[in-house]
Write an enzyme that holds these catalytic residues in place. Structure first.
Site, short mmCIF file in Angstrom:
data_model
loop_
_atom_site.label_atom_id
_atom_site.label_comp_id
_atom_site.label_asym_id
_atom_site.label_seq_id
_atom_site.Cartn_x
_atom_site.Cartn_y
_atom_site.Cartn_z
N SER A 1 18.63 -9.93 6.42
CA SER A 1 18.08 -9.25 5.35
C SER A 1 19.04 -9.20 4.31
O SER A 1 18.97 -8.80 2.97
CB SER A 1 17.95 -7.86 5.77
OG SER A 1 19.12 -7.17 6.05
N LYS B 1 23.16 -2.66 3.77
CA LYS B 1 22.45 -3.16 2.72
C LYS B 1 23.22 -2.87 1.37
O LYS B 1 24.37 -2.55 1.52
CB LYS B 1 21.05 -2.18 2.43
CG LYS B 1 20.01 -2.13 3.73
CD LYS B 1 19.23 -3.64 3.93
CE LYS B 1 18.66 -3.34 5.19
NZ LYS B 1 17.88 -4.63 5.51
#
Length: 223
Positions: free
Chosen positions: A31, A74
């Site tokens: 990700s 993230k």
């Protein structure tokens, strides 16, 4: 005997400080490609957010809101008070289109519904993975509470290859023209202006403390 005891005490003290200040994590999944690769090991700075607010562009590790048993990594896109709009691959913060250098064209995409003028609440953050096609992030499940943040991903320390080892790049330029705050929300922290992502002097001083303590101790002995 005294020197042995002092050395042991200093060693234990440095071990405790280092473990309180940093923590190691393994990246699991794609990700954050191409910034972070699957199975890379990163060092997370757990102390700097006690000294200043999390900033746009910071890569953070946090307890995942969809599953508190997991930790996610993230990038912060929006901070409290920011207004987020995402339509296709265009990301706007406070009506400013981001030119995201950390998003590679091969990883660009958006499998989620558009977001229009969503305000980031107090003590919350809007995060996204750099691999926009393969990231479960705020586009899907919403905001990250500040209390969920473990710390800031400071550097990649293993493996030492792929061209992105060492400290994570400074991406403050991406957010340089974004207004500090667009929306008026109650009690947004304003103790200090929000600053963009850097590895600042606060962190340098903290990580240098054990070494300075040891040097000062040795200097005192020599005298």
């Amino acid at each position: 005997m005294r020197e042995i005891v002092e050395t042991l005490v200093l060693t234990i003290l440095m071990f405790v400080i280092i473990n309180l200040a940093v923590q190691n994590y393994d990246v699991d999944g794609p990700s954050m490609e191409p910034s972070l690769h699957n199975k890379e090991r990163i060092m997370v700075d757990k102390v700097s957010y006690h000294l200043h607010d999390p900033a746009r562009g910071d890569v953070i590790v946090f307890i995942a809101p969809p599953d508190p048993e997991l930790n996610y990594v993230k990038r912060i896109i929006g901070v409290p008070g920011d207004v987020i709009t995402i339509q296709g691959t265009v990301v706007k913060v406070n009506n400013t289109v981001l030119q995201e250098s950390y998003v590679s064209p091969s990883y660009q995409g958006n499998p989620y519904l558009p977001i229009v003028n969503k305000v980031v609440p107090k003590d919350s953050f809007f995060v996204m993975g750099d691999d926009r096609k393969n990231s479960s992030d705020s586009r899907l499940w919403g905001f990250v509470p500040r209390t969920n943040i473990v710390g800031r991903a400071a550097l990649v320390y293993w493996p030492l290859n792929d061209g992105n080892s060492g400290f994570l790049p400074d991406v403050s330029g991406v957010f340089a023209h974004v207004p500090v705050k667009a929306a008026n929300i109650n009690n947004v922290s304003s103790s200090s202006p929000l600053k963009d992502s850097t590895f600042g002097m606060d962190e340098v001083i903290f990580f240098a403390m054990p070494g300075l303590f040891l040097v000062c101790s040795r200097y005192r002995k020599k005298r």
